[in-house]
Write a protein that holds these residues in place. Sequence first.
Motif, PDB file in Angstrom:
ATOM      1  N   ALA A   1      -7.658   4.020 -12.171  1.00 24.60           N
ATOM      2  CA  ALA A   1      -9.063   3.961 -12.554  1.00 24.60           C
ATOM      3  C   ALA A   1      -9.658   2.610 -12.136  1.00 24.60           C
ATOM      4  N   THR A   2      -8.912   1.516 -12.305  1.00 25.87           N
ATOM      5  CA  THR A   2      -9.408   0.200 -11.933  1.00 25.87           C
ATOM      6  C   THR A   2      -9.630   0.123 -10.429  1.00 25.87           C
ATOM      7  N   TYR A   3      -8.727   0.727  -9.672  1.00 22.58           N
ATOM      8  CA  TYR A   3      -8.863   0.739  -8.218  1.00 22.58           C
ATOM      9  C   TYR A   3     -10.164   1.423  -7.797  1.00 22.58           C
ATOM     10  N   GLN A   4     -10.477   2.540  -8.417  1.00 26.32           N
ATOM     11  CA  GLN A   4     -11.690   3.272  -8.050  1.00 26.32           C
ATOM     12  C   GLN A   4     -12.946   2.499  -8.416  1.00 26.32           C
ATOM     13  N   VAL A   5     -12.916   1.802  -9.547  1.00 25.46           N
ATOM     14  CA  VAL A   5     -14.074   0.986  -9.933  1.00 25.46           C
ATOM     15  C   VAL A   5     -14.285  -0.124  -8.906  1.00 25.46           C
ATOM     16  N   LEU A   6     -13.207  -0.802  -8.528  1.00 23.20           N
ATOM     17  CA  LEU A   6     -13.306  -1.849  -7.507  1.00 23.20           C
ATOM     18  C   LEU A   6     -13.762  -1.279  -6.166  1.00 23.20           C
ATOM     19  N   GLU A   7     -13.287  -0.102  -5.841  1.00 24.77           N
ATOM     20  CA  GLU A   7     -13.689   0.562  -4.595  1.00 24.77           C
ATOM     21  C   GLU A   7     -15.205   0.798  -4.586  1.00 24.77           C
ATOM     22  N   HIS A   8     -15.741   1.272  -5.697  1.00 24.53           N
ATOM     23  CA  HIS A   8     -17.187   1.500  -5.793  1.00 24.53           C
ATOM     24  C   HIS A   8     -17.957   0.185  -5.674  1.00 24.53           C
ATOM     25  N   ILE A   9     -17.479  -0.844  -6.345  1.00 22.19           N
ATOM     26  CA  ILE A   9     -18.164  -2.143  -6.328  1.00 22.19           C
ATOM     27  C   ILE A   9     -18.198  -2.712  -4.911  1.00 22.19           C
ATOM     28  N   PHE A  10     -17.050  -2.715  -4.231  1.00 19.69           N
ATOM     29  CA  PHE A  10     -17.002  -3.267  -2.877  1.00 19.69           C
ATOM     30  C   PHE A  10     -17.819  -2.424  -1.894  1.00 19.69           C
ATOM     31  N   LEU A  11     -17.793  -1.123  -2.072  1.00 20.19           N
ATOM     32  CA  LEU A  11     -18.571  -0.270  -1.185  1.00 20.19           C
ATOM     33  C   LEU A  11     -20.067  -0.520  -1.363  1.00 20.19           C
ATOM     34  N   VAL A  12     -20.495  -0.719  -2.591  1.00 15.40           N
ATOM     35  CA  VAL A  12     -21.901  -1.047  -2.843  1.00 15.40           C
ATOM     36  C   VAL A  12     -22.244  -2.401  -2.229  1.00 15.40           C
ATOM     37  N   CYS A  13     -21.360  -3.386  -2.386  1.00 15.04           N
ATOM     38  CA  CYS A  13     -21.609  -4.717  -1.812  1.00 15.04           C
ATOM     39  C   CYS A  13     -21.736  -4.656  -0.298  1.00 15.04           C
ATOM     40  N   TYR A  14     -20.819  -3.949   0.369  1.00 15.48           N
ATOM     41  CA  TYR A  14     -20.875  -3.847   1.827  1.00 15.48           C
ATOM     42  C   TYR A  14     -22.107  -3.065   2.272  1.00 15.48           C
ATOM     43  N   THR A  15     -22.489  -2.046   1.514  1.00 18.24           N
ATOM     44  CA  THR A  15     -23.680  -1.273   1.863  1.00 18.24           C
ATOM     45  C   THR A  15     -24.936  -2.131   1.735  1.00 18.24           C
ATOM     46  N   VAL A  16     -25.019  -2.919   0.668  1.00 23.12           N
ATOM     47  CA  VAL A  16     -26.168  -3.809   0.484  1.00 23.12           C
ATOM     48  C   VAL A  16     -26.209  -4.851   1.601  1.00 23.12           C
ATOM     49  N   GLU A  17     -25.049  -5.389   1.964  1.00 18.61           N
ATOM     50  CA  GLU A  17     -25.000  -6.367   3.044  1.00 18.61           C
ATOM     51  C   GLU A  17     -25.522  -5.773   4.343  1.00 18.61           C
ATOM     52  N   LEU A  18     -25.090  -4.542   4.669  1.00 21.14           N
ATOM     53  CA  LEU A  18     -25.559  -3.903   5.895  1.00 21.14           C
ATOM     54  C   LEU A  18     -27.054  -3.622   5.844  1.00 21.14           C
ATOM     55  N   CYS A  19     -27.543  -3.190   4.688  1.00 23.43           N
ATOM     56  CA  CYS A  19     -28.980  -2.931   4.553  1.00 23.43           C
ATOM     57  C   CYS A  19     -29.782  -4.209   4.777  1.00 23.43           C
ATOM     58  N   MET A  20     -29.289  -5.321   4.245  1.00 28.72           N
ATOM     59  CA  MET A  20     -29.986  -6.593   4.445  1.00 28.72           C
ATOM     60  C   MET A  20     -29.967  -7.009   5.918  1.00 28.72           C
ATOM     61  N   ARG A  21     -28.837  -6.776   6.589  1.00 25.32           N
ATOM     62  CA  ARG A  21     -28.758  -7.110   8.013  1.00 25.32           C
ATOM     63  C   ARG A  21     -29.749  -6.278   8.827  1.00 25.32           C
ATOM     64  N   PHE A  22     -29.823  -4.971   8.512  1.00 21.90           N
ATOM     65  CA  PHE A  22     -30.750  -4.120   9.247  1.00 21.90           C
ATOM     66  C   PHE A  22     -32.195  -4.447   8.902  1.00 21.90           C
ATOM     67  N   PHE A  23     -32.453  -4.871   7.680  1.00 22.79           N
ATOM     68  CA  PHE A  23     -33.794  -5.297   7.306  1.00 22.79           C
ATOM     69  C   PHE A  23     -34.187  -6.560   8.071  1.00 22.79           C
ATOM     70  N   ALA A  24     -33.241  -7.478   8.236  1.00 24.97           N
ATOM     71  CA  ALA A  24     -33.526  -8.745   8.909  1.00 24.97           C
ATOM     72  C   ALA A  24     -33.569  -8.600  10.430  1.00 24.97           C
ATOM     73  N   PHE A  25     -32.633  -7.860  11.013  1.00 25.97           N
ATOM     74  CA  PHE A  25     -32.505  -7.817  12.470  1.00 25.97           C
ATOM     75  C   PHE A  25     -32.867  -6.469  13.088  1.00 25.97           C
ATOM     76  N   GLY A  26     -33.037  -5.464  12.282  1.00 22.84           N
ATOM     77  CA  GLY A  26     -33.326  -4.131  12.809  1.00 22.84           C
ATOM     78  C   GLY A  26     -32.109  -3.558  13.515  1.00 22.84           C
ATOM     79  N   CYS A  27     -32.354  -2.662  14.432  1.00 23.43           N
ATOM     80  CA  CYS A  27     -31.253  -2.023  15.167  1.00 23.43           C
ATOM     81  C   CYS A  27     -30.559  -2.987  16.124  1.00 23.43           C
ATOM     82  N   ALA A  28     -31.177  -4.131  16.367  1.00 23.56           N
ATOM     83  CA  ALA A  28     -30.549  -5.134  17.228  1.00 23.56           C
ATOM     84  C   ALA A  28     -29.262  -5.664  16.605  1.00 23.56           C
ATOM     85  N   ALA A  29     -29.097  -5.489  15.308  1.00 26.66           N
ATOM     86  CA  ALA A  29     -27.877  -5.941  14.638  1.00 26.66           C
ATOM     87  C   ALA A  29     -26.654  -5.208  15.174  1.00 26.66           C
ATOM     88  N   LEU A  30     -26.853  -3.994  15.669  1.00 28.84           N
ATOM     89  CA  LEU A  30     -25.720  -3.216  16.183  1.00 28.84           C
ATOM     90  C   LEU A  30     -25.185  -3.747  17.508  1.00 28.84           C
TER      91      LEU A  30
END
Length: 102
Positions: A1-30
């Motif tokens: 159960a702890t593993y799954q909670v951490l998995e959700h937290i890290f996945l949300v963090c990485y998703t937010v990071e990518l969203c911020m990158r795309f907001f800042a740089f657009g598709c040029a980030a790719l």
Amino acid sequence: ATYQVLEHIFLVCYTVELCMRFFAFGCAALKNGWIAFDVLLVAVGILGMYIIGPFLQYTKTGSDKSLSNTLAGLLVLRMLRLLRLARIIRVVVFFKTLWMLV
């Protein structure tokens, strides 16, 4: 159960990071290969956690084991997340170079 909670937290963090990158740089980030790799990892993580994982739980109760086995094979793609360590090593080397400049 702890593993799954951490998995959700890290996945949300990485998703937010990518969203911020795309907001800042657009598709040029790719254009950066590491960011494209992160997009692949996050996509596989979302697919595994929120689509294939729950579907596997649902099909385990049913009688269609071939579909369950096929979907379980797709979860092997989650092994790509180990390659995230390559990015961490790259960042450590970069910081070592910066430290030498100071």
